[in-house]
Design a protein around this motif. Structure first.
Motif, PDB file in Angstrom:
ATOM      1  N   ALA A 192      54.114 155.954  17.690  1.00 20.33           N
ATOM      2  CA  ALA A 192      52.911 155.981  16.858  1.00 20.33           C
ATOM      3  C   ALA A 192      51.653 156.048  17.719  1.00 20.33           C
ATOM      4  N   LYS A 202      44.675 163.115   7.002  1.00 18.84           N
ATOM      5  CA  LYS A 202      44.841 161.830   7.680  1.00 18.84           C
ATOM      6  C   LYS A 202      45.629 161.992   8.980  1.00 18.84           C
ATOM      7  N   ASN A 203      46.037 163.220   9.278  1.00 27.82           N
ATOM      8  CA  ASN A 203      46.856 163.498  10.469  1.00 27.82           C
ATOM      9  C   ASN A 203      45.952 163.561  11.703  1.00 27.82           C
ATOM     10  N   PRO A 204      46.072 162.622  12.642  1.00 30.41           N
ATOM     11  CA  PRO A 204      45.196 162.616  13.814  1.00 30.41           C
ATOM     12  C   PRO A 204      45.310 163.869  14.682  1.00 30.41           C
ATOM     13  N   LEU A 205      46.516 164.446  14.767  1.00 31.61           N
ATOM     14  CA  LEU A 205      46.677 165.671  15.552  1.00 31.61           C
ATOM     15  C   LEU A 205      45.840 166.798  14.969  1.00 31.61           C
ATOM     16  N   PRO A 212      46.189 163.062  20.326  1.00 29.26           N
ATOM     17  CA  PRO A 212      44.915 163.545  19.774  1.00 29.26           C
ATOM     18  C   PRO A 212      43.763 163.457  20.774  1.00 29.26           C
ATOM     19  N   SER A 215      50.847 172.027  11.305  1.00 27.49           N
ATOM     20  CA  SER A 215      50.290 170.952  10.474  1.00 27.49           C
ATOM     21  C   SER A 215      49.557 171.460   9.238  1.00 27.49           C
ATOM     22  N   ILE A 237      51.403 159.744  19.109  1.00 22.12           N
ATOM     23  CA  ILE A 237      51.091 160.741  18.082  1.00 22.12           C
ATOM     24  C   ILE A 237      49.711 160.512  17.466  1.00 22.12           C
ATOM     25  N   LYS A 238      49.322 159.262  17.300  1.00 22.25           N
ATOM     26  CA  LYS A 238      48.083 158.970  16.574  1.00 22.25           C
ATOM     27  C   LYS A 238      46.875 158.736  17.474  1.00 22.25           C
ATOM     28  N   ILE A 239      47.108 158.436  18.757  1.00 24.06           N
ATOM     29  CA  ILE A 239      45.974 158.113  19.638  1.00 24.06           C
ATOM     30  C   ILE A 239      45.973 158.959  20.910  1.00 24.06           C
ATOM     31  N   THR A 297      47.441 163.769   2.993  1.00 30.78           N
ATOM     32  CA  THR A 297      48.244 163.459   4.178  1.00 30.78           C
ATOM     33  C   THR A 297      47.804 164.293   5.368  1.00 30.78           C
ATOM     34  N   SER A 345      42.106 166.087  15.444  1.00 31.85           N
ATOM     35  CA  SER A 345      41.643 166.251  16.822  1.00 31.85           C
ATOM     36  C   SER A 345      41.440 167.719  17.169  1.00 31.85           C
TER      37      SER A 345
END
Length: 307
Positions: free
Chosen positions: A35, A167-170, A43, A133, A38-40, A164, A173
């Motif tokens: 997580a 809200k996807n950080p990838l 991105p 995505s 993928i999220k921090i 959704t 970014s």
């Protein structure tokens, strides 16, 4: 070159695997690390790489549309064959088609391409992230929900899917990074250094996570459809991308090689997650496992030929 790239890749995979195997790190901790990447971390890496560029340095329409075309073709082929030949339900055909046409771009792609090309790899990866995505995953989710719900509310499904997505950080970014490039927004140097530091953790952690995630996976449900999915993902996709980029564009060799290598990556881990959500379980995990193992052979050959 092949040893200098493949050795750290396999060593980090092995380190992740053995750490979970001897219970130095638990599966739950691997999920938490995943997580974070993928999220921090990833991105941050994508944003850092894109925001400092000019638009002409990061937008290659021929590369984008060839890769998108191959992805769409393989998805549609897998969906039709899944319905007509393998008699899958509408929902299951959409999930299988996802595995046949999407790479592990975020984790494995970022790790390997960064070792080969440095931050330049983020340009080629970001364009594929947009395809996956914005177009592929939403299509999979919409089709899967339409098949599962007898009286599906298409508006509600689309709304949920796009919420959704945003809200996807990838995805965010890439959008923010490209926006900075388009409008020439300069990120403060101190803040940019923070993104760079976070981004540097993405590649090694991604490989460690993939290795740890392989503990407990077994090959239990091999059938003709499994073979088809692996051939579509790990053989047909890189061949078609390579031919498309080589004969229908005038791109540099390094970009052609990067696109082909991304296409040769295994199925994404989210394919296995979707498989469990929609009732496929081992029928999705088995092709995912085989694809992961087989892709390392293909990738090693490509790196040996081109790097």
């Amino acid at each position: 070159m092949i040893f200098s790239v493949i050795f750290p890749v396999f060593f980090l995979l092995f380190l992740g695997f053995i750490s979970v195997r001897i219970q130095l790190i638990s599966k739950e901790q691997i999920h938490a690390l995943s997580a974070f990447v993928i999220k921090i971390a990833l991105p941050a890496l994508l944003f850092h790489a894109l925001a400092s560029k000019d638009l002409h340095e990061i937008w290659y329409p021929s590369y984008f549309f060839i890769y998108a075309g191959v992805t769409a073709f393989l998805f549609i082929m897998a969906f039709v064959i899944g319905r007509k030949v393998f008699a899958n339900s509408f929902t299951h055909a959409s999930i299988y088609s996802h595995g046949a046409s999407m790479s592990n771009t975020g984790l494995l792609g970022a790790a390997i391409l960064t070792l080969l090309m440095g931050n330049e790899a983020m340009i080629y990866l970001s364009l594929v992230v947009i395809i996956e995505s914005v177009f592929l995953i939403p299509t999979v989710l919409v089709l899967a929900e339409l098949g599962r719900q007898n009286q599906a509310d298409l508006t509600a499904i689309l709304k949920s899917t796009f919420v959704t997505l945003f809200k996807n950080p990838l995805f965010l970014s890439v959008v923010l990074g490209m926006s900075c490039a388009i409008f020439q927004v300069q990120i403060p140097q101190t803040l940019d250094q923070v993104f760079a530091m976070l981004g540097q953790t993405a590649s090694p952690l991604a490989l460690f996570i993939i290795g740890g995630g392989m503990v407990g996976l077994t090959i239990q449900s091999v059938n003709l459809q499994t073979v088809y999915l692996v051939v579509s993902k790990n053989i047909a996709m890189p061949i078609l991308v390579y031919l498309g980029l080589s004969y229908f564009t005038d791109l540099e060799k390094k970009m052609i090689y990067a696109g082909t290598l991304i296409a040769a990556l295994p199925m994404p881990s989210i394919f296995g997650i979707f498989g469990q959500i929609y009732g496929l379980n081992e029928k999705a995990l088995t092709p995912l496992m085989i694809s992961t193992i087989f892709s390392f052979v293909v990738i090693s050959v490509l790196i040996g030929l081109w790097w």
